[in-house]
Design an enzyme around this catalytic site. Structure first.
Site, short mmCIF file in Angstrom:
data_model
loop_
_atom_site.label_atom_id
_atom_site.label_comp_id
_atom_site.label_asym_id
_atom_site.label_seq_id
_atom_site.Cartn_x
_atom_site.Cartn_y
_atom_site.Cartn_z
N SER A 199 1.50 -1.19 0.13
CA SER A 199 0.10 0.14 0.30
C SER A 199 0.80 1.40 -0.02
O SER A 199 1.52 1.38 -0.79
CB SER A 199 -0.81 -0.29 1.50
OG SER A 199 -2.12 1.07 1.10
N HIS A 200 0.66 1.92 0.94
CA HIS A 200 1.55 3.12 1.00
C HIS A 200 2.82 3.22 1.93
O HIS A 200 3.21 4.36 1.61
CB HIS A 200 0.47 4.11 1.81
CG HIS A 200 -0.44 3.81 2.99
ND1 HIS A 200 -0.77 2.71 3.03
CD2 HIS A 200 0.15 3.71 4.63
CE1 HIS A 200 -1.24 2.27 4.49
NE2 HIS A 200 0.14 2.76 5.31
N ASP A 254 -0.77 1.89 -4.29
CA ASP A 254 -0.65 0.91 -5.12
C ASP A 254 -2.69 1.30 -4.94
O ASP A 254 -3.59 0.47 -5.67
CB ASP A 254 -1.40 -0.47 -3.78
CG ASP A 254 -2.42 -0.36 -2.88
OD1 ASP A 254 -2.38 0.96 -2.54
OD2 ASP A 254 -2.75 -1.30 -2.79
N ASP A 291 -5.65 2.97 -4.01
CA ASP A 291 -6.82 2.54 -3.25
C ASP A 291 -7.19 4.24 -2.30
O ASP A 291 -7.60 3.81 -1.53
CB ASP A 291 -6.39 1.46 -2.01
CG ASP A 291 -6.31 0.90 -1.36
OD1 ASP A 291 -5.31 2.35 -1.69
OD2 ASP A 291 -5.34 -0.26 -1.54
N LYS A 320 -11.25 -0.03 -1.00
CA LYS A 320 -11.68 1.10 -1.78
C LYS A 320 -10.61 1.73 -2.65
O LYS A 320 -10.08 0.93 -3.39
CB LYS A 320 -11.12 2.12 -0.59
CG LYS A 320 -9.36 1.96 0.12
CD LYS A 320 -8.67 2.09 1.38
CE LYS A 320 -7.12 1.13 1.74
NZ LYS A 320 -7.39 0.55 2.93
#
Ligand code: G1P
Ligand code: ZN
Length: 543
Positions: free
Chosen positions: A113-114, A279, A281, A376
């Protein structure tokens, strides 16, 4: 092609968290570490035989290698078809959409992710099921059990597959279809939003900056915003996905997207600024001179969603994660629709969406989405904002101020204390739990405690119960403090403290949320004895 059974032994610590398995990249690169987790997943879903899967990732370091491993293991496990994004690229929402569109049995998404990427940073893998959403807790528990008893994994000996060109290749009995990562996602967006209206908005001189943070949304944003919607070239910055995200932290918030924030607070600000994460979202929305908190953004999107074609019939309900502010509850109440409070993490929204109980969901951590996928979706949120702006013909600041005037304002901030010693973080949480029954009625920092409990979620769809989801303390006068430990940190414990203060319509207006939150913050520090337990009250990150 012969299938090889390679012997292996369990590896400690392969416990999937709220978003799959996330570790340092070097851990994933250790022999058989990734393989164990992938085989455990195949074992937990009843084997790969006859299944069709989607595979892709956010392009971070080790993405391509991991995909090669997964493809060979999929063939070894009897999978009949894998659809993979060209170059190994798929944003998380695009992967979710591909699973649904192709009626696949699930998919592997490679991302942390982040979190930063690179050989000394983070990597991750998660499995999404048939509905396109993150594996539910029952499945992640099964995967974890399988990682503890694993004795071998199945693969096929083959050279690497060329992922650079779209088309079809065979790997033994298994078909691999390499697809353009953007095409079907863009087609989906065109069904949801009024592209003609947004095109007219840009044609009329509306300006935007989208910071892709050198992460996966670059190609998506360029194709949709610049090519399809006519935003000027250069609207998308940092649009080339890099293996190390240009050494940045691809997390769209005022701290990590500071250059965008600085621009939006300057005289040169365009009409809207937006960013997305590693990614794709998460999202950040900033108007000229005004940052929109994710909790407010969720509420504003829900209140205005009917202006976009996909939601013109209204919303079934709104769901938010527990630490997210109550702003969206007020919208649900006014609309006369259901509102749901779930534990942190997107997987809890899946059941509500599948059951048709909610249409829009969101989290304070910059995640917003709807029933169009089961993740999301950063660009979706940006496009919904653009659709609303195109119809209302007002500025972001006007829309936000108007919202506060109608519903009142929920001041909000999150404090993150990173790399806390695990025993100290546990001590703080245990101390809070032990004090819960005696807190009500006490006064701290001038605020009287109204309620105190630990959040436990009874899933209204499948009846499952998720306990210990965070300590909530409500104060007289509309304040709230929430404490919970992160499930995605990769070093020590990350303690999150979420602060909120409601000021009703017509209430005192503070320009600085931290001023409005001062008492709730001080009360939270005192109640948790934070200085004494973890030795600090200054957070590493304030959002
Ligand atoms: C964090 C966020 C949470 C989000 C998750 C995955 O989890 O707080 O809202 O769903 O990342 O993006 P946490 O580290 O708090 O467990
Ligand atoms: Zn993400």
């Amino acid at each position: 092609m012969t299938i090889e059974l390679i012997q292996t032994t369990p590896i400690e610590g392969q416990m999937p968290g709220t978003s799959g398995l996330r570790k340092k990249t070097r851990v994933f690169m250790e022999p058989t570490y990734l393989e164990n987790f992938i085989q455990a997943t195949f074992d937990a879903i009843g084997g790969g035989a006859g299944k069709r899967l989607i595979v892709g990732g956010d392009g971070r370091f080790f993405n391509r290698d991991a995909i090669q491993t997964i493809l060979k293991m999929a063939a070894g496990n009897g999978v009949v078809e894998v659809i993979v994004g060209q170059g190994g690229i798929l944003s998380t929402p695009a992967a979710s959409h591909l699973i649904r569109l192709n009626k696949a049995d699930g998919g592997f998404i490679l991302s942390a992710s982040h979190n930063p990427g690179g050989i000394d940073e983070d990597f991750g893998v998660k499995f999404n099921g048939q509905n396109g959403g993150p594996a539910p807790e029952q499945l992640t528990a099964k995967i974890f059990e399988a990682t503890k008893t694993i004795t071998g994994f199945k693969t096929v000996p083959a050279s690497d597959i060329d992922l650079n060109a779209t088309g079809t290749v065979q790997l033994g009995e298994m078909k691999i279809t390499v697809v353009d990562p953007v095409e079907s996602y863009q087609a989906l967006m065109e069904t949801l939003f009024d592209f003609a209206a947004i095109r007219a908005l840009f044609a009329g001189g509306f300006t935007m900056r989208f910071d892709a943070m050198h992460a996966v949304t670059g190609p998506y944003a360029t194709a949709i915003l610049e090519n399809a919607l006519g935003a000027p070239d250069g609207t998308v910055v940092n649009g080339k996905p890099l293996e190390d995200f240009g050494k940045g932290h691809p997390d769209p918030n005022p701290i990590w997207a500071k250059p965008l924030m600085d621009l939006m607070m300057s005289d040169a600000a365009p009409d809207i600024g937006a960013a997305s994460d590693g990614d794709g979202d998460r999202n950040m929305i900033v108007g000229r001179g005004v940052y929109v908190t994710p909790s407010d953004s969720l509420a504003i999107l829900a209140a205005n969603a009917h202006l976009a074609p996909a939601y013109k019939g209204g919303l079934a309900g709104i769901a938010r994660s527990m630490p997210t502010s109550a702003a969206s509850d007020r919208v649900a109440e006014k609309l006369g629709i259901g509102s749901y409070e779930t534990p942190t993490g997107w997987k809890f929204f899946g059941n509500l969406l599948d059951a048709g109980k909610v249409t829009i969901c969101g989290e304070e951590s910059a995640g917003t989405g709807s029933n169009h996928v089961r993740e999301k979706d950063g660009l979706w949120a940006v496009l919904l904002w653009l659709n609303i702006l195109a119809v209302r013909k007002q500025s972001v600041a006007q829309i936000v101020t108007d919202h506060w005037q109608t519903y009142g304002r929920d001041y909000y901030s999150r404090f993150d204390f990173e790399d806390v010693a695990i025993n100290q973080a546990n001590e703080l949480m245990q101390g809070l739990r032990a004090s819960l029954s005696s807190l009500a009625g006490q006064t701290h920092a001038g605020l009287s405690v109204a309620t105190a409990d630990e959040f436990s979620y009874d899933d209204p769809v499948d009846g499952s119960v998720s306990k210990n989801q965070g300590v909530r303390i409500g104060f007289e006068g509309g304040g709230r403090a929430v404490f919970r430990l992160s499930g995605t940190g990769t070093q020590g414990a990350t303690l999150r403290l979420y602060l909120e203060q409601y000021s009703g319509a017509g209430g005192e207006i503070h320009t600085d949320p931290q001023t409005a939150l001062q008492n709730v913050r001080d009360a939270a520090f005192a109640i948790s004895k934070m200085q004494a337990t973890i030795g600090r009250t200054t957070p590493d990150v304030i959002t």
